[in-house]
Design a protein around this motif. Sequence first.
Motif, PDB file in Angstrom:
ATOM      1  N   GLN A   1     -51.223  77.412  17.296  1.00  0.00           N
ATOM      2  CA  GLN A   1     -50.730  78.123  18.410  1.00  0.00           C
ATOM      3  C   GLN A   1     -49.551  78.367  18.795  1.00  0.00           C
ATOM      4  OE1 GLN A   1     -53.601  75.614  21.340  1.00  0.00           O
ATOM      5  NE2 GLN A   1     -55.393  76.757  20.122  1.00  0.00           N
ATOM      6  N   LYS A   2     -49.247  79.467  20.018  1.00  0.00           N
ATOM      7  CA  LYS A   2     -47.968  79.107  20.623  1.00  0.00           C
ATOM      8  C   LYS A   2     -48.269  78.564  21.554  1.00  0.00           C
ATOM      9  CE  LYS A   2     -46.657  83.313  18.389  1.00  0.00           C
ATOM     10  NZ  LYS A   2     -45.536  83.425  18.092  1.00  0.00           N
ATOM     11  N   HIS A   3     -47.361  78.395  21.838  1.00  0.00           N
ATOM     12  CA  HIS A   3     -46.924  77.660  22.795  1.00  0.00           C
ATOM     13  C   HIS A   3     -46.375  77.970  24.034  1.00  0.00           C
ATOM     14  CE1 HIS A   3     -48.428  74.400  20.140  1.00  0.00           C
ATOM     15  NE2 HIS A   3     -47.492  74.567  19.409  1.00  0.00           N
TER      16      HIS A   3
ATOM     17  N   MET B   1     -56.340  83.267  25.015  1.00  0.00           N
ATOM     18  CA  MET B   1     -56.331  83.347  23.724  1.00  0.00           C
ATOM     19  C   MET B   1     -57.753  84.113  24.159  1.00  0.00           C
ATOM     20  SD  MET B   1     -56.804  80.904  21.036  1.00  0.00           S
ATOM     21  CE  MET B   1     -58.307  80.123  20.879  1.00  0.00           C
ATOM     22  N   PHE B   2     -59.427  83.000  24.373  1.00  0.00           N
ATOM     23  CA  PHE B   2     -60.231  83.852  23.914  1.00  0.00           C
ATOM     24  C   PHE B   2     -60.603  85.101  25.051  1.00  0.00           C
ATOM     25  CE2 PHE B   2     -60.805  79.570  22.487  1.00  0.00           C
ATOM     26  CZ  PHE B   2     -60.986  79.993  21.166  1.00  0.00           C
ATOM     27  N   GLY B   3     -59.955  85.249  25.996  1.00  0.00           N
ATOM     28  CA  GLY B   3     -60.069  86.511  27.160  1.00  0.00           C
ATOM     29  C   GLY B   3     -61.079  85.947  28.157  1.00  0.00           C
ATOM     30  N   SER B   4     -61.687  87.086  29.381  1.00  0.00           N
ATOM     31  CA  SER B   4     -62.157  86.852  30.491  1.00  0.00           C
ATOM     32  C   SER B   4     -62.833  87.693  30.509  1.00  0.00           C
ATOM     33  CB  SER B   4     -61.001  86.161  31.821  1.00  0.00           C
ATOM     34  OG  SER B   4     -62.471  85.830  32.766  1.00  0.00           O
TER      35      SER B   4
ATOM     36  N   THR C   1     -53.621  85.959  19.051  1.00  0.00           N
ATOM     37  CA  THR C   1     -51.812  86.321  18.717  1.00  0.00           C
ATOM     38  C   THR C   1     -51.855  85.262  18.578  1.00  0.00           C
ATOM     39  OG1 THR C   1     -51.210  87.836  20.056  1.00  0.00           O
ATOM     40  CG2 THR C   1     -51.769  88.657  17.670  1.00  0.00           C
ATOM     41  N   LEU C   2     -52.010  84.345  19.918  1.00  0.00           N
ATOM     42  CA  LEU C   2     -51.974  83.381  20.677  1.00  0.00           C
ATOM     43  C   LEU C   2     -52.711  82.381  19.762  1.00  0.00           C
ATOM     44  CD1 LEU C   2     -52.466  83.708  24.054  1.00  0.00           C
ATOM     45  CD2 LEU C   2     -50.372  83.899  22.435  1.00  0.00           C
TER      46      LEU C   2
END
Length: 162
Positions: free
Chosen positions: A94-96, A1-4, A82-83
């Motif tokens: 949150q998406k699961h 969700m937060f990226g890397s 969007t997660l």
Amino acid sequence: MFGSLARDSIRQAITRAERLTTELIRTVETLFARFPLDEENKALRARLVDQRARALSEWLDTQSARDSNGDDEAWRLRPCPTLTFVNGAGELDQKHDQDLRDTCVMLLDRAGCDLLTICDITGHSYRSAQIIVKHYRARNADRADAGIDRLELQVRKDGMKG
């Protein structure tokens, strides 16, 4: 969700995600406090839920911009806000993994994979994959538009008017 971030190791990316998750959980009450939900007025409630969603989106964008120094090229894996979202009840949600598995089934279907191949990739049973495809397939706007175009051509070919 937060990226890397490209500059981070896997351990650093995990640590960053854990820190941001903790910070979001600690901040969410304050973030949403400006938009108290009205239980009586449905229109007002819907607007307030939308404002909560906007506040969450702005918070996530701020964190991403801060961590990447505003450089869009700094990401190995871009954030996927969007997660995490504000649900219809106005709560952080949150998406699961199940949501993502169903999405994967549909992406594979749209890529032209048959159901057995989809099952091999996702681990779904044949029946489960079939139900998912049946449920979501009608929601493809491009396919629906193409179907209407074919219907129109058939109606013109058969000489029907109207």
